[in-house]
Design a protein around this motif. Sequence first.
Motif, PDB file in Angstrom:
ATOM      1  N   LEU A 186       0.984  -0.767  -0.128  1.00 24.20           N
ATOM      2  CA  LEU A 186       0.109  -0.132   0.051  1.00 24.20           C
ATOM      3  C   LEU A 186       0.628   1.363  -0.082  1.00 24.20           C
ATOM      4  O   LEU A 186       1.135   2.149  -0.282  1.00 24.20           O
ATOM      5  CB  LEU A 186      -0.660  -0.416   1.177  1.00 24.20           C
ATOM      6  N   ALA A 187       2.032   1.179   0.634  1.00 21.84           N
ATOM      7  CA  ALA A 187       3.068   2.232   0.373  1.00 21.84           C
ATOM      8  C   ALA A 187       3.723   2.575  -0.369  1.00 21.84           C
ATOM      9  O   ALA A 187       3.442   3.704  -1.018  1.00 21.84           O
ATOM     10  CB  ALA A 187       3.484   2.203   2.141  1.00 21.84           C
ATOM     11  N   GLU A 188       3.575   1.398  -1.463  1.00 20.67           N
ATOM     12  CA  GLU A 188       4.809   1.734  -2.705  1.00 20.67           C
ATOM     13  C   GLU A 188       3.278   2.080  -3.565  1.00 20.67           C
ATOM     14  O   GLU A 188       3.930   3.085  -4.651  1.00 20.67           O
ATOM     15  CB  GLU A 188       5.302   0.318  -2.950  1.00 20.67           C
ATOM     16  N   GLN A 189       2.328   2.172  -3.625  1.00 21.02           N
ATOM     17  CA  GLN A 189       1.771   2.706  -4.075  1.00 21.02           C
ATOM     18  C   GLN A 189       0.931   3.797  -4.229  1.00 21.02           C
ATOM     19  O   GLN A 189       1.067   4.201  -5.459  1.00 21.02           O
ATOM     20  CB  GLN A 189      -0.041   1.527  -4.043  1.00 21.02           C
ATOM     21  N   LYS A 190       1.271   4.205  -2.731  1.00 22.76           N
ATOM     22  CA  LYS A 190       0.910   5.740  -2.544  1.00 22.76           C
ATOM     23  C   LYS A 190       1.792   6.102  -2.959  1.00 22.76           C
ATOM     24  O   LYS A 190       1.310   7.489  -3.851  1.00 22.76           O
ATOM     25  CB  LYS A 190       0.541   5.618  -1.316  1.00 22.76           C
ATOM     26  N   LEU A 191       3.602   6.565  -2.557  1.00 24.17           N
ATOM     27  CA  LEU A 191       4.221   6.706  -3.501  1.00 24.17           C
ATOM     28  C   LEU A 191       4.322   6.971  -5.047  1.00 24.17           C
ATOM     29  O   LEU A 191       5.211   8.226  -5.398  1.00 24.17           O
ATOM     30  CB  LEU A 191       5.681   6.201  -2.975  1.00 24.17           C
ATOM     31  N   ILE A 192       3.846   5.740  -5.559  1.00 23.32           N
ATOM     32  CA  ILE A 192       3.531   5.767  -7.204  1.00 23.32           C
ATOM     33  C   ILE A 192       2.900   6.860  -7.476  1.00 23.32           C
ATOM     34  O   ILE A 192       3.126   7.715  -8.656  1.00 23.32           O
ATOM     35  CB  ILE A 192       3.654   4.258  -7.805  1.00 23.32           C
ATOM     36  N   GLY A 193       1.648   6.309  -7.239  1.00 23.27           N
ATOM     37  CA  GLY A 193       0.668   7.785  -7.196  1.00 23.27           C
ATOM     38  C   GLY A 193       0.353   8.916  -7.172  1.00 23.27           C
ATOM     39  O   GLY A 193       0.353   9.854  -7.909  1.00 23.27           O
ATOM     40  N   GLY A 194       1.918   9.768  -6.061  1.00 21.14           N
ATOM     41  CA  GLY A 194       2.127  10.361  -5.559  1.00 21.14           C
ATOM     42  C   GLY A 194       2.591  11.021  -7.076  1.00 21.14           C
ATOM     43  O   GLY A 194       3.290  12.631  -7.135  1.00 21.14           O
ATOM     44  N   LEU A 195       3.881   9.935  -6.976  1.00 21.87           N
ATOM     45  CA  LEU A 195       5.112  10.496  -8.055  1.00 21.87           C
ATOM     46  C   LEU A 195       4.191  11.121  -9.085  1.00 21.87           C
ATOM     47  O   LEU A 195       4.479  12.053  -9.905  1.00 21.87           O
ATOM     48  CB  LEU A 195       6.168   9.755  -8.233  1.00 21.87           C
ATOM     49  N   LEU A 196       2.961   9.983  -9.730  1.00 26.07           N
ATOM     50  CA  LEU A 196       2.323  10.255 -11.235  1.00 26.07           C
ATOM     51  C   LEU A 196       1.560  11.605 -11.084  1.00 26.07           C
ATOM     52  O   LEU A 196       1.706  11.705 -11.969  1.00 26.07           O
ATOM     53  CB  LEU A 196       1.611   9.705 -11.381  1.00 26.07           C
ATOM     54  N   ILE A 197       1.350  12.107  -9.698  1.00 25.04           N
ATOM     55  CA  ILE A 197       0.796  13.693  -9.765  1.00 25.04           C
ATOM     56  C   ILE A 197       1.845  14.699  -9.926  1.00 25.04           C
ATOM     57  O   ILE A 197       1.841  15.430 -10.650  1.00 25.04           O
ATOM     58  CB  ILE A 197      -0.568  13.792  -8.942  1.00 25.04           C
ATOM     59  N   LEU A 198       2.573  13.677  -8.811  1.00 31.88           N
ATOM     60  CA  LEU A 198       3.908  15.122  -8.670  1.00 31.88           C
ATOM     61  C   LEU A 198       4.768  15.967 -10.735  1.00 31.88           C
ATOM     62  O   LEU A 198       5.027  17.103 -10.102  1.00 31.88           O
ATOM     63  CB  LEU A 198       4.320  15.461  -7.479  1.00 31.88           C
ATOM     64  N   LEU A 199       4.664  15.033 -11.246  1.00 35.79           N
ATOM     65  CA  LEU A 199       6.091  15.116 -11.368  1.00 35.79           C
ATOM     66  C   LEU A 199       5.152  15.604 -12.676  1.00 35.79           C
ATOM     67  O   LEU A 199       6.185  16.606 -13.749  1.00 35.79           O
ATOM     68  CB  LEU A 199       6.186  13.360 -12.326  1.00 35.79           C
ATOM     69  N   PRO A 200       4.297  15.755 -13.311  1.00 37.36           N
ATOM     70  CA  PRO A 200       3.603  15.973 -14.461  1.00 37.36           C
ATOM     71  C   PRO A 200       3.702  17.640 -13.886  1.00 37.36           C
ATOM     72  O   PRO A 200       3.497  18.661 -14.946  1.00 37.36           O
ATOM     73  CB  PRO A 200       2.250  15.550 -14.955  1.00 37.36           C
ATOM     74  N   LEU A 201       2.301  17.922 -12.680  1.00 43.58           N
ATOM     75  CA  LEU A 201       2.244  18.512 -12.464  1.00 43.58           C
ATOM     76  C   LEU A 201       4.072  19.541 -11.999  1.00 43.58           C
ATOM     77  O   LEU A 201       4.070  21.005 -12.260  1.00 43.58           O
ATOM     78  CB  LEU A 201       2.020  18.815 -11.004  1.00 43.58           C
ATOM     79  N   THR A 202       5.059  18.828 -11.606  1.00 41.61           N
ATOM     80  CA  THR A 202       6.251  20.185 -11.744  1.00 41.61           C
ATOM     81  C   THR A 202       6.068  20.441 -13.481  1.00 41.61           C
ATOM     82  O   THR A 202       7.154  21.345 -12.821  1.00 41.61           O
ATOM     83  CB  THR A 202       7.148  18.932 -11.268  1.00 41.61           C
ATOM     84  N   VAL A 203       6.326  19.231 -14.010  1.00 45.56           N
ATOM     85  CA  VAL A 203       7.348  19.760 -15.588  1.00 45.56           C
ATOM     86  C   VAL A 203       6.137  21.012 -15.633  1.00 45.56           C
ATOM     87  O   VAL A 203       6.575  21.063 -16.675  1.00 45.56           O
ATOM     88  CB  VAL A 203       6.255  18.782 -16.616  1.00 45.56           C
TER      89      VAL A 203
END
Length: 328
Positions: free
Chosen positions: A21-38
């Motif tokens: 579950l922690a891994e999925q949350k981390l991946i989900g956060g990265l998927l949201i933050l990375l495009p937003l950062t770009v």
Amino acid sequence: IQNNKVLYHVEVAGPIELLSLAEQKLIGGLLILLPLTVLLAGIPGILLVKLTLKPVDTMITTLEHTTAENLKLKVHIPDTKDELKRLGDTFNDMLERLDRSFSSQQSFIQAISNELKAPLAALKKECLDTLKKHHDPKEIEPLTKRALSEIATCSKVIESLETLARFDNNRIPLEIRKVNLVNLIDEILAAVKPQATEKDIATSSILINSIIIDGDEKRLKELFQSLLDNAVKYTRRKGTITVSAHNDKKNAVVTVRDTGIGIEENDLPYIFDRFYQTSRPHKAKTGFGLGLSTAKAIAQVHKGTITVESKPGEGSLFTVILPLSYPV
């Protein structure tokens, strides 16, 4: 207990589901933050690039609307001290050179039209009229002299154009030899003296005994002949023309000073351009604007320079600097 030492073994265990579950949350956060950062970093970047390149777009728009008819358009130069300003300055210098080139060509066409077409047409008419009247040979003699004079003028113009074209293409071989510059100037002064006398112009010279330089005597004679003819043409009656010459360790310096009508300040930068006609009206025949440009070309091919200082109503001072030894 081993060897009188107490060993403790502790096992920590957690459900695999929590790690997953922690891994999925981390991946989900990265998927949201990375495009937003770009996205957040890209928008300002794009705006910055557009702002930086806006002067270039303005330059491109100006150049797209530039034609032979409106070469006086200027590229907007940004108020910076970087490569964009240098680029704008370069474009404006190029447009100015092109404008001067087109203007000189138009002046040349007009000069050729006025100075060659009209006299030749008049000469043709006179010849036809004379042939119809069947005059005796004595009456044809004045017409023949006028014809020869007009032919000589046309030939001189054509020769000047050919000379300039050869200078441009570096196709004029110079006959470099030792030339006594003082004797050459004295000879030219004697040749122009009759024209000067007709206008009550006093000619004088300040020359040392001898100045020997390496040069093409024929071309150097053309150079100083052009300067002195120009001085006589534009000097008022009872004026003066003074030629001086001296040498330093490396160069011969010749000046031609007159008390003529002078040159307007806005004409000075272009006075050596071929076909250039001064903006100041004058009764004297101005010719084709080839004399001074030829003089400059001859000075340059001898690795020398020619400059002018002038004020309207006060006369002009032409200075020619030629190396004593022709550079190999």
